[in-house]
Write a protein that holds these residues in place. Structure first.
Motif, PDB file in Angstrom:
ATOM      1  N   LYS B  39       0.836  -1.209   0.000  1.00  0.00           N
ATOM      2  CA  LYS B  39       0.000   0.000   0.000  1.00  0.00           C
ATOM      3  C   LYS B  39       0.871   1.260   0.000  1.00  0.00           C
ATOM      4  CE  LYS B  39      -1.935  -1.159   3.899  1.00  0.00           C
ATOM      5  NZ  LYS B  39      -1.259  -2.437   4.174  1.00  0.00           N
ATOM      6  N   SER B  40       1.773   1.341   0.977  1.00  0.00           N
ATOM      7  CA  SER B  40       2.610   2.545   1.080  1.00  0.00           C
ATOM      8  C   SER B  40       3.473   2.713  -0.166  1.00  0.00           C
ATOM      9  CB  SER B  40       3.499   2.467   2.317  1.00  0.00           C
ATOM     10  OG  SER B  40       2.709   2.374   3.470  1.00  0.00           O
ATOM     11  N   THR B  41       3.993   1.611  -0.676  1.00  0.00           N
ATOM     12  CA  THR B  41       4.821   1.688  -1.882  1.00  0.00           C
ATOM     13  C   THR B  41       4.007   2.280  -3.034  1.00  0.00           C
ATOM     14  OG1 THR B  41       6.045  -0.250  -1.139  1.00  0.00           O
ATOM     15  CG2 THR B  41       6.259   0.339  -3.460  1.00  0.00           C
ATOM     16  N   LEU B 151      -4.175   9.418   1.576  1.00  0.00           N
ATOM     17  CA  LEU B 151      -3.873   9.248   2.995  1.00  0.00           C
ATOM     18  C   LEU B 151      -3.443   7.816   3.293  1.00  0.00           C
ATOM     19  CD1 LEU B 151      -7.158  11.004   4.230  1.00  0.00           C
ATOM     20  CD2 LEU B 151      -4.956  12.112   3.835  1.00  0.00           C
ATOM     21  N   ASP B 152      -2.259   7.675   3.863  1.00  0.00           N
ATOM     22  CA  ASP B 152      -1.780   6.337   4.221  1.00  0.00           C
ATOM     23  C   ASP B 152      -2.096   6.080   5.689  1.00  0.00           C
ATOM     24  OD1 ASP B 152      -0.619   3.895   4.018  1.00  0.00           O
ATOM     25  OD2 ASP B 152       1.420   4.607   3.610  1.00  0.00           O
ATOM     26  N   GLU B 153      -2.970   5.147   5.937  1.00  0.00           N
ATOM     27  CA  GLU B 153      -3.390   4.766   7.286  1.00  0.00           C
ATOM     28  C   GLU B 153      -3.770   5.961   8.152  1.00  0.00           C
ATOM     29  OE1 GLU B 153      -2.289   1.402   8.799  1.00  0.00           O
ATOM     30  OE2 GLU B 153      -1.250   0.603   7.052  1.00  0.00           O
ATOM     31  N   PRO B 154      -4.740   6.768   7.712  1.00  0.00           N
ATOM     32  CA  PRO B 154      -5.068   7.981   8.471  1.00  0.00           C
ATOM     33  C   PRO B 154      -5.701   7.696   9.823  1.00  0.00           C
ATOM     34  CG  PRO B 154      -6.655   7.654   6.708  1.00  0.00           C
ATOM     35  CD  PRO B 154      -5.589   6.613   6.524  1.00  0.00           C
TER      36      PRO B 154
HETATM   37 MG   LIG Z   1       2.333   1.122   4.899  1.00  0.00          MG
END
Ligand SMILES: [Mg+2]
Ligand SMILES: Nc1ncnc2c1ncn2[C@@H]1O[C@H](COP(=O)(O)OP(=O)(O)OP(=O)(O)O)[C@@H](O)[C@H]1O
Lengths: 258, 293
Positions: B39-41, B151-154
């Motif tokens: 996901k973050s990538t 948004l990453d893991e908001p």
């Molecule tokens: Mg991540």
């Protein structure tokens, strides 16, 4: 593919942040933390202490503006490049690179702003050095009739230039290594080790004249500037400043930021 | 609109592979996957922080790095913990506001929206709790009044009230025409607000559907007065139903698809429901953790 902006709340009207504003922001980042302010204050305090010490220590009165400026600038050579290094490496150690490069994805512009900020800080520090040294010189006791202020304009301009170059030298190491402690250690040891080597090995004297920063740059503060001494300063700056900055910037542009 | 096109990036063996999906305006897309799924990538590729080996990610057809002032177009929050601990919350916002060329009024407005009080923003970010950092980071993302949010893991670190507050904020944002892409490894966090779910596992997209479609992914269980007529109609429509006895038929299709087939064939249904309607279970099955769960 055609793009419709009409459906979106914000039209794409904004312009890129001008380099001048980015530079101001980088200067602010160098001074808006306690550690940043402390480092700059320590640099100024050390410069004042050395200048006063040089002027007042001992009873003998052989001081000139050149000798006191020389002593005072060592404080700045020592500490200011650390400010330049941290300008770059703090982005990684404090992980702010993520925000910085998300807001300004053209990484070359961020680097340009940081280098410009380094030049501004170097300029300000250089002016502090020549002013503090001038004050200390007028406090010092002089031999009657000696020309204490000999070539003072040369000394002043040359010193400011060398302070800026040293600042860029440190900043370049920061860019090259992106690791504060490593860049600081290299900044303190490599140019000095090189200088000792080329000064003491006879066969390397040509290298001393052309690619040793302490020799080649120091000549900029002397009264007799020639095309050769200017050329030597430029060559030394290319090797020690331009090359690390170029390599560091090229690598930074390709790297993943996380 | 956000568009990922065949994005591939390998870090040795792992990374992301052939990631393609779209986030249309006016929707909230939940980007789901277990830890390390990519996901973050993917989000970093979208924001120009990681260069993909191949493929591209664009916003309204333009690469993020080509946007003249990306913060005015796309609000990004990738890691709330990545803040200078020696800067105050206010200073952190002011620095970004200067890049974006928005005034102090906007900073005050955003602080109001994310609910950080005066005392808090005057303190060093190093003293903040995770939830406060999350609010500050969301404030940073909203500062440029962008039409797209990434948004990453908001919801990470927010208390239940905080999560509800964020849901409302994002829902309203999308309802006003904004595009929201948010990642999470917890389905219940996004289930309530997402119109669109993209599930990634081990670097590959394993589902791209509405929550309703995903709920139907386990198939449909249906009972008809005339099971054999229904079975025949389903077969004729290209499905592969199985009779489970007692007039019960199971088929790999959504309830809507089965209902339409039945209506067209004038078959009377007495029962129609999705199998595995627990979205969480579907998620576990998709990401290959069903057996161990
Ligand atoms: Mg991540
Ligand atoms: N810079 C990197 N170098 C090597 N491997 C990496 C790097 N960044 C990510 N990876 C690997 O790529 C995979 C995907 O990581 P990513 O951070 O995108 O996952 P994620 O879905 O965000 O997980 P989480 O829910 O834990 O945040 C992981 O296996 C991770 O170890």
């Amino acid at each position: 593919m055609t793009t419709l902006y009409a459906a979106d709340p914000t039209p794409m009207v904004a312009r890129p942040t001008p380099l001048r504003r980015l530079t101001r922001i980088e200067l602010r980042k160098a001074t808006d933390t306690r550690s940043g302010r402390l480092l700059l204050a320590a640099t100024a305090a050390l410069a004042v202490a050395i200048a006063l010490g040089a002027a007042l220590a001992g009873k003998r009165s052989g001081h000139t503006y050149a000798s006191i400026t020389d002593a005072t600038s060592t404080a700045v050579f020592l500490l200011l490049p650390v400010v330049g290094i941290l300008l770059i490496t703090a982005e990684w150690s404090q992980r702010t690179a993520l925000t910085t490069f998300t807001l300004v994805p053209r990484r070359g512009r961020v680097v340009a702003a940081k280098l410009a900020a380094a030049v501004v800080l170097g300029l300000l520090a250089g002016v502090v050095v020549i002013a503090v040294a001038a004050a200390a010189t007028s406090l010092a006791s002089h031999q009657p009739g000696s020309d204490v202020w000999h070539a003072s304009a040369h000394v002043a301009v040359g010193t400011v230039l060398v302070v800026i170059l040293n600042m860029l030298l440190g900043t370049g190491f920061g860019l090259l290594f992106r690791n504060g402690p490593l860049a600081i250690v290299i900044n303190f040891t490599l140019p000095t080790a090189w200088s000792i080597l080329v000064t003491n090995v006879h066969a390397l004297h040509a290298a001393r004249d052309w690619v040793d920063t302490s020799t080649a740059w120091h000549r900029l503060t002397e009264a007799h500037l020639s095309a050769t001494t200017i050329g030597q300063a430029i060559v030394a700056a290319s090797v020690w400043v331009a090359v690390p900055i170029a390599i560091g910037t090229a690598r930074l542009r390709r790297r993943s930021i996380s | 609109m956000i568009q990922f096109r065949h994005v591939t990036k390998s870090f040795g063996a792992v990374g992301v592979r052939d990631v393609s999906f779209i986030c249309p305006p006016g929707t909230v897309t939940g980007f789901l996957g277990p830890n390390g799924a990519g996901k973050s990538t993917s989000l970093r590729v979208l924001c120009g922080l990681i260069r993909p080996d191949s493929g591209s990610a664009t916003i309204d057809g333009v690469a993020y790095a080509q946007l003249p002032q990306p913060g005015r177009r796309v609000g990004v929050m990738l890691d709330a913990t990545a803040m200078h601990p020696g800067r105050t919350g206010r200073e952190t916002l002011i620095l970004a506001a200067q890049v974006l060329d928005v005034g102090d009024a906007r900073v005050a407005q955003v602080l109001d929206v994310v609910g950080l009080d005066r005392a808090a923003i005057g303190r060093h970010a190093g003293t903040y709790s995770l939830g406060m950092r999350q609010r500050l980071a969301l404030g940073l993302a909203l500062l440029g009044d962008p039409g797209v949010l990434v948004l990453d893991e908001p919801a990470n670190g927010l208390d239940p009230q905080g999560i509800r507050w964020m849901r409302t904020l994002l829902r309203e944002y999308a309802d006003r025409g904004g595009t929201v892409l948010l990642s999470s490894h917890l389905l219940p966090e996004v289930e309530a607000i997402a119109d669109h779910l993209v599930v990634i596992d081990q670097g590959t997209i394993v589902a791209d559907a509405t929550p309703q479609e995903l709920q139907g992914a386990g198939g449909t269980s249906v009972r008809a007065l005339d099971p054999s007529a229904l079975t025949a109609a389903l077969v004729a429509s290209g499905y592969q139903p199985t009779e489970a006895g007692n007039g019960l038929v199971r088929v790999q299709a959504t309830t809507e698809q089965v209902g339409r087939v039945a209506a067209a064939a004038s078959v009377v249904l007495t029962e129609l429901r999705p199998i595995g309607h627990d979205l969480e279970q579907v998620f576990f099955e998709l990401t290959g953790h069903g057996a161990s769960a």
